[in-house]
Structures are given as structure tokens and as C-alpha cells.
Design a protein around this motif. Structure first.
Motif, PDB file in Angstrom:
ATOM      1  N   GLU A  23       0.608   7.773   4.773  1.00 60.14           N
ATOM      2  CA  GLU A  23       0.639   8.993   5.586  1.00 60.14           C
ATOM      3  C   GLU A  23      -0.720   9.628   5.392  1.00 60.14           C
ATOM      4  O   GLU A  23      -0.982  10.230   4.353  1.00 60.14           O
ATOM      5  CB  GLU A  23       1.787   9.878   5.117  1.00 60.14           C
ATOM      6  N   ALA A  24      -1.616   9.420   6.342  1.00 64.40           N
ATOM      7  CA  ALA A  24      -3.013   9.776   6.108  1.00 64.40           C
ATOM      8  C   ALA A  24      -3.642  10.601   7.222  1.00 64.40           C
ATOM      9  O   ALA A  24      -4.843  10.499   7.469  1.00 64.40           O
ATOM     10  CB  ALA A  24      -3.820   8.503   5.874  1.00 64.40           C
ATOM     11  N   GLU A  25      -2.827  11.393   7.928  1.00 66.19           N
ATOM     12  CA  GLU A  25      -3.354  12.308   8.939  1.00 66.19           C
ATOM     13  C   GLU A  25      -4.273  11.614   9.947  1.00 66.19           C
ATOM     14  O   GLU A  25      -5.323  12.128  10.307  1.00 66.19           O
ATOM     15  CB  GLU A  25      -4.084  13.476   8.274  1.00 66.19           C
ATOM     16  N   GLY A  26      -3.904  10.416  10.388  1.00 65.15           N
ATOM     17  CA  GLY A  26      -4.667   9.695  11.400  1.00 65.15           C
ATOM     18  C   GLY A  26      -5.580   8.613  10.857  1.00 65.15           C
ATOM     19  O   GLY A  26      -6.159   7.841  11.616  1.00 65.15           O
ATOM     20  N   ALA A  27      -5.736   8.511   9.550  1.00 69.77           N
ATOM     21  CA  ALA A  27      -6.617   7.501   8.953  1.00 69.77           C
ATOM     22  C   ALA A  27      -5.836   6.272   8.478  1.00 69.77           C
ATOM     23  O   ALA A  27      -6.331   5.485   7.680  1.00 69.77           O
ATOM     24  CB  ALA A  27      -7.397   8.106   7.789  1.00 69.77           C
ATOM     25  N   GLU A  28      -4.641   6.073   9.007  1.00 74.76           N
ATOM     26  CA  GLU A  28      -3.803   4.943   8.588  1.00 74.76           C
ATOM     27  C   GLU A  28      -4.487   3.589   8.812  1.00 74.76           C
ATOM     28  O   GLU A  28      -4.446   2.735   7.913  1.00 74.76           O
ATOM     29  CB  GLU A  28      -2.448   4.986   9.314  1.00 74.76           C
ATOM     30  N   PRO A  29      -5.154   3.353   9.959  1.00 75.61           N
ATOM     31  CA  PRO A  29      -5.816   2.050  10.142  1.00 75.61           C
ATOM     32  C   PRO A  29      -6.883   1.771   9.081  1.00 75.61           C
ATOM     33  O   PRO A  29      -7.006   0.648   8.597  1.00 75.61           O
ATOM     34  CB  PRO A  29      -6.435   2.157  11.536  1.00 75.61           C
ATOM     35  N   GLU A  30      -7.627   2.781   8.697  1.00 75.69           N
ATOM     36  CA  GLU A  30      -8.659   2.579   7.689  1.00 75.69           C
ATOM     37  C   GLU A  30      -8.049   2.232   6.332  1.00 75.69           C
ATOM     38  O   GLU A  30      -8.591   1.399   5.587  1.00 75.69           O
ATOM     39  CB  GLU A  30      -9.537   3.841   7.573  1.00 75.69           C
ATOM     40  N   ILE A  31      -6.926   2.848   6.004  1.00 74.84           N
ATOM     41  CA  ILE A  31      -6.252   2.531   4.742  1.00 74.84           C
ATOM     42  C   ILE A  31      -5.755   1.091   4.775  1.00 74.84           C
ATOM     43  O   ILE A  31      -5.888   0.357   3.792  1.00 74.84           O
ATOM     44  CB  ILE A  31      -5.116   3.529   4.470  1.00 74.84           C
ATOM     45  N   ILE A  32      -5.195   0.679   5.892  1.00 69.94           N
ATOM     46  CA  ILE A  32      -4.724  -0.705   6.006  1.00 69.94           C
ATOM     47  C   ILE A  32      -5.879  -1.681   5.855  1.00 69.94           C
ATOM     48  O   ILE A  32      -5.757  -2.694   5.174  1.00 69.94           O
ATOM     49  CB  ILE A  32      -3.972  -0.902   7.335  1.00 69.94           C
ATOM     50  N   LYS A  33      -7.020  -1.368   6.434  1.00 70.43           N
ATOM     51  CA  LYS A  33      -8.191  -2.235   6.262  1.00 70.43           C
ATOM     52  C   LYS A  33      -8.589  -2.313   4.791  1.00 70.43           C
ATOM     53  O   LYS A  33      -9.099  -3.324   4.329  1.00 70.43           O
ATOM     54  CB  LYS A  33      -9.355  -1.722   7.110  1.00 70.43           C
ATOM     55  N   GLY A  34      -8.338  -1.243   4.024  1.00 72.00           N
ATOM     56  CA  GLY A  34      -8.667  -1.205   2.605  1.00 72.00           C
ATOM     57  C   GLY A  34      -7.670  -1.917   1.705  1.00 72.00           C
ATOM     58  O   GLY A  34      -7.845  -1.966   0.492  1.00 72.00           O
ATOM     59  N   ILE A  35      -6.620  -2.479   2.295  1.00 70.43           N
ATOM     60  CA  ILE A  35      -5.658  -3.260   1.507  1.00 70.43           C
ATOM     61  C   ILE A  35      -6.298  -4.564   1.049  1.00 70.43           C
ATOM     62  O   ILE A  35      -5.972  -5.091  -0.004  1.00 70.43           O
ATOM     63  CB  ILE A  35      -4.368  -3.527   2.317  1.00 70.43           C
ATOM     64  N   GLY A  36      -7.237  -5.055   1.849  1.00 69.54           N
ATOM     65  CA  GLY A  36      -7.949  -6.282   1.496  1.00 69.54           C
ATOM     66  C   GLY A  36      -7.021  -7.468   1.380  1.00 69.54           C
ATOM     67  O   GLY A  36      -6.218  -7.726   2.269  1.00 69.54           O
ATOM     68  N   ASP A  37      -7.099  -8.184   0.264  1.00 71.65           N
ATOM     69  CA  ASP A  37      -6.304  -9.396   0.058  1.00 71.65           C
ATOM     70  C   ASP A  37      -4.986  -9.138  -0.677  1.00 71.65           C
ATOM     71  O   ASP A  37      -4.290 -10.087  -1.029  1.00 71.65           O
ATOM     72  CB  ASP A  37      -7.121 -10.432  -0.728  1.00 71.65           C
ATOM     73  N   LEU A  38      -4.645  -7.879  -0.920  1.00 75.85           N
ATOM     74  CA  LEU A  38      -3.380  -7.579  -1.598  1.00 75.85           C
ATOM     75  C   LEU A  38      -2.207  -8.061  -0.753  1.00 75.85           C
ATOM     76  O   LEU A  38      -2.226  -7.952   0.472  1.00 75.85           O
ATOM     77  CB  LEU A  38      -3.221  -6.074  -1.820  1.00 75.85           C
ATOM     78  N   GLN A  39      -1.198  -8.566  -1.399  1.00 74.87           N
ATOM     79  CA  GLN A  39       0.034  -8.995  -0.730  1.00 74.87           C
ATOM     80  C   GLN A  39       1.122  -7.974  -1.052  1.00 74.87           C
ATOM     81  O   GLN A  39       1.927  -8.183  -1.949  1.00 74.87           O
ATOM     82  CB  GLN A  39       0.434 -10.397  -1.204  1.00 74.87           C
ATOM     83  N   ILE A  40       1.108  -6.866  -0.336  1.00 74.16           N
ATOM     84  CA  ILE A  40       2.092  -5.809  -0.543  1.00 74.16           C
ATOM     85  C   ILE A  40       3.348  -6.196   0.221  1.00 74.16           C
ATOM     86  O   ILE A  40       3.291  -6.449   1.422  1.00 74.16           O
ATOM     87  CB  ILE A  40       1.542  -4.457  -0.061  1.00 74.16           C
ATOM     88  N   ARG A  41       4.479  -6.260  -0.454  1.00 69.94           N
ATOM     89  CA  ARG A  41       5.705  -6.771   0.167  1.00 69.94           C
ATOM     90  C   ARG A  41       6.178  -5.920   1.328  1.00 69.94           C
ATOM     91  O   ARG A  41       6.483  -6.421   2.404  1.00 69.94           O
ATOM     92  CB  ARG A  41       6.805  -6.910  -0.881  1.00 69.94           C
ATOM     93  N   ASP A  42       6.271  -4.599   1.142  1.00 70.21           N
ATOM     94  CA  ASP A  42       6.789  -3.705   2.177  1.00 70.21           C
ATOM     95  C   ASP A  42       5.846  -2.527   2.367  1.00 70.21           C
ATOM     96  O   ASP A  42       5.336  -1.967   1.386  1.00 70.21           O
ATOM     97  CB  ASP A  42       8.173  -3.182   1.791  1.00 70.21           C
ATOM     98  N   ILE A  43       5.656  -2.150   3.638  1.00 71.73           N
ATOM     99  CA  ILE A  43       4.764  -1.038   3.962  1.00 71.73           C
ATOM    100  C   ILE A  43       5.454  -0.138   4.980  1.00 71.73           C
ATOM    101  O   ILE A  43       5.981  -0.611   5.982  1.00 71.73           O
ATOM    102  CB  ILE A  43       3.422  -1.544   4.538  1.00 71.73           C
TER     103      ILE A  43
END
Length: 97
Positions: A23-43
Motif C-alpha cells: 500500500e504505497a500511495e501510487g508507488a506500488e509498481p516501483e515496489i514490485i520492481k524492487g522485489i527483484g529475484d525474491l520468490q514471495i509466495r503471496d502478495i
């Protein structure tokens, strides 16, 4: 200072991430790009109209689907739920196409 999710997890020596709520006040795409190679099960991503009055949902879906995430739920039309788990169906395969 800004940090990426991937760097933050590495700096804290976290073994893995099971669930991430964005929940990033419109910056959600940038946060997703910052996930990198992490394998987060649920988002879960709040994709409300906070980016110059526009929702971020379409861009979020376009970023996560190529990484293997399935959109499996939606709440209030702007909170999207994704998983890497195998699912028998994708709840909203064509929501943004």
C-alpha cells in the motif's frame, strides 16, 4: 533514503518472505520492481486511484504475471491478491486485458 524490498530482506538476513502487503500511495509498481529475484509466495496490493487520480492495477498485473503470479482475488475493485502457489484457476485472468 529509499531501499528495495530485495535489499531490505538481504540486509536483515531474512530467509524468505511468505506474504507481502503493498500500500504505497501510487508507488506500488516501483515496489514490485524492487522485489527483484525474491520468490514471495503471496502478495496483496492496494491499487487505488492514488497515482495522479489513476489506479495502478493494470501495471501491477503486467509486472507480476510474467513472474509467475496468478491473480486469485480482488476486494473492493482495487485490492488485488496474487499467489505463486499452483491454483486450479486464475480468478481474473482477463480483468485488465
Amino acid at each position: 533514503p529509499v531501499n528495495t524490498v530485495e535489499n531490505y530482506v538481504e540486509e536483515l538476513d531474512i530467509d524468505g518472505v511468505d506474504f507481502l502487503k503493498i500500500e504505497a500511495e501510487g508507488a506500488e509498481p516501483e515496489i514490485i520492481k524492487g522485489i527483484g529475484d525474491l520468490q514471495i509466495r503471496d502478495i496483496a496490493v492496494n491499487c487505488g486511484e492514488e497515482r495522479d487520480g489513476e489506479p495502478t492495477g493494470e501495471e501491477v498485473v503486467q509486472l507480476l504475471q510474467p513472474l509467475g503470479y496468478e491473480l486469485v482475488g480482488m476486494k473492493r475493485g482495487h485490492i488485488l491478491f496474487f499467489t505463486l502457489n499452483e491454483v486450479s484457476h486464475s480468478a481474473f485472468r482477463s480483468v485488465f486485458s
